[in-house]
Design an enzyme around this catalytic site. Structure first.
Site, PDB file in Angstrom:
ATOM      1  N   TRP A   4       0.829  -0.988   0.068  1.00 48.12           N
ATOM      2  CA  TRP A   4       0.364   0.175  -0.090  1.00 48.12           C
ATOM      3  C   TRP A   4       0.684   1.425  -0.269  1.00 48.12           C
ATOM      4  CZ3 TRP A   4      -0.072   4.468   2.859  1.00 48.12           C
ATOM      5  CH2 TRP A   4      -2.030   4.901   3.317  1.00 48.12           C
ATOM      6  N   HIS A   5       1.889   0.861   0.642  1.00 47.76           N
ATOM      7  CA  HIS A   5       2.277   2.460   0.905  1.00 47.76           C
ATOM      8  C   HIS A   5       3.353   2.713  -0.442  1.00 47.76           C
ATOM      9  CE1 HIS A   5       1.862   1.909   5.479  1.00 47.76           C
ATOM     10  NE2 HIS A   5       2.268   3.498   5.314  1.00 47.76           N
ATOM     11  N   GLY A   6       3.922   1.706  -1.788  1.00 45.90           N
ATOM     12  CA  GLY A   6       4.334   2.007  -2.585  1.00 45.90           C
ATOM     13  C   GLY A   6       4.724   0.729  -3.809  1.00 45.90           C
TER      14      GLY A   6
END
Length: 468
Positions: A319-321
């Site tokens: 989700w973060h990258g």
């Protein structure tokens, strides 16, 4: 447009507040919706179409799920379609290039992937619209028939760019009826100013040290400089993100909304599990409610519990990258949280209390290296320097200079990471009368002036979570 900018603080926000409060209550959601679209379109004029599509699409899906409540198959088809479309849009813009690069690497191909700029806040508003459709499907919330109200929920600019991630059920009633008062407004202003100071005064200044260290070649970084740099980043990302979250919560109060707290002094945690109950709370709540619990949570046998944890932390990292460093970072924390559930926490409980904090901070600080370096090789190389592997030496003149010039700043960020100052301030604030009330008001004014001064001379004002 970001909150920590002069155009937002002195132009956009005052004008929006003026229009909001001179409007009749039935029109205030519309004013907020239009203002939010302007806010988003300021920097993303093209992608505003994508946000409007997502809003309208999930609004219609909610209505259809409610309409076909007795038709299980139709209802399920609409629900699955909504999830696929939402995740498909998110995946295309955020993970398409990453997927193509890995396919090229594994199969020796040369597929050309167009580099699309990531729509700001897409990870946040996608999760919000998904939570609405899921909760309507599960009958946890009532379907929203007013598209203005639903659009306000999705696009609300206070929490649009970086959260907190607001589940529909948390603001369902507030979209219809919310109390706006002078007391709540003033409280919102105070929270916003504190968040602004955390971001502009603390995060930006301590972040300069990390920027300097990171720009230094590995062959020149000493052990002490490596630790000073990543500790600086540890404080930078906390004050950057928590400051922005505070500003969002303060803005929410100014418009009558109560948004959930997103940070709760994570660096005082005594375990990695506790750290993640205190850091980015809204994201943890989202994954727990919509992924971990549906997988079985803690209700299944041990091996499946551990499987569920690793799935959640894989997705948290992703989700973060769109990069392997984020996936590794997520699995890294999943590993330690699983170890704590298995046996590590019971072992730690037998140790002196201070060692709890040392262990947790060490795990978290090392974890930030994986988060910050796009290359896993670079992250492991940097960690090696931190622990003395290499011939860079323990310290040099530059590392001693870093300590000399940043000592007071390190003391300030350390103190502000503890609840002690807030507790002391709250006790004074609750008893404010006469001169005390004036002194507190002057303190907020001084923080605003100080933050504005930094913004006027702004040369370094990144927002780290802007890329997510």
């Amino acid at each position: 447009m970001v909150f920590s900018s002069l155009i937002f603080i002195f132009k956009f926000l005052p004008l929006t507040l003026l229009l909001y409060y001179i409007s009749p209550k039935p029109l205030r959601n519309l004013v907020l919706l239009i203002a939010s679209l302007v806010f988003y379109g300021w920097g993303e004029p093209l992608y505003i179409v994508l946000m409007i599509f997502t809003t309208v699409f999930d609004y219609i899906c909610g209505l259809l799920i409610h309409k076909y409540d007795e038709h299980i198959i139709k209802k399920k088809i609409i629900f699955i379609l909504s999830v696929i479309i939402n995740l498909g849009i998110l995946s295309f813009f955020k993970y398409y290039g990453f997927l193509v690069d890995n396919i090229n690497s594994v199969f020796g191909l040369n597929i050309v992937a167009s580099k699309l700029p990531l729509p700001v806040g897409i990870s946040f508003y996608t999760f919000q619209t998904m939570s609405y459709v899921i909760d309507v499907y599960l009958k946890k919330v009532q379907v929203q028939r007013n598209i203005i109200s639903f659009g306000t929920y999705v696009t609300m600019f206070p929490q649009l760019v970086a959260g907190p991630i607001v589940k529909y059920g948390d603001v369902e009633k507030q979209l219809k009826h919310r109390e706006e008062s002078l007391e709540k407004f003033s409280e919102g202003v105070e929270i916003f100013i504190i968040g602004l100071a955390k971001k502009v005064v603390l995060a930006n200044n301590i972040g300069l040290l990390w920027t300097t260290v990171k720009a230094t070649s590995f062959g020149e970084i000493t052990v002490l400089s490596a630790w000073l740099g990543i500790i600086a980043f540890t404080f930078q990302i906390y004050f950057d993100f928590s400051g922005y979250s505070d500003m969002a919560i303060g803005l929410g109060k100014m418009f009558g909304f109560e948004l959930m707290k997103n940070f709760n002094y994570p660096y005082i945690s005594k375990s990695v599990s506790e750290f993640w109950r205190r850091w980015h709370i809204s994201l943890g709540d989202w994954f727990r409610e919509y992924v971990y619990i549906p997988l079985g949570g803690n209700r299944c046998e041990r091996t499946k519990q551990y499987r569920n944890l690793f799935i959640v932390w894989f997705l948290t990292g992703l989700w973060h990258g769109a990069n392997w460093n984020f996936i590794f970072w997520g699995l890294y924390f999943g590993f330690f949280i699983t170890l704590e559930k298995m046996f590590l926490k019971s072992w730690l409980d037998k140790l002196p209390r201070v060692l709890f904090h040392v262990y947790t901070l060490l795990v978290v600080i090392v974890g930030w290296v994986f988060f910050e370096f796009e290359s896993l090789w670079g992250a492991f190389k940097y960690i090696g320097i931190m622990f003395g592997f290499g011939s860079n030496g323990l310290y040099d003149k530059q590392s001693l200079y870093f300590i000399k010039t940043n000592l007071l700043l390190f003391i300030a960020v350390s103190l502000c990471s503890l609840p002690l100052l807030k507790g002391l301030f709250e006790s004074i604030k609750n008893k404010r009368k006469g001169l005390k009330a004036i002194a507190i008001s002057m303190m907020y004014l001084a923080l605003l002036i100080l933050s504005t001064t930094y913004l006027v001379n702004e040369s370094y004002n990144p927002f780290l979570y802007f890329r997510f």
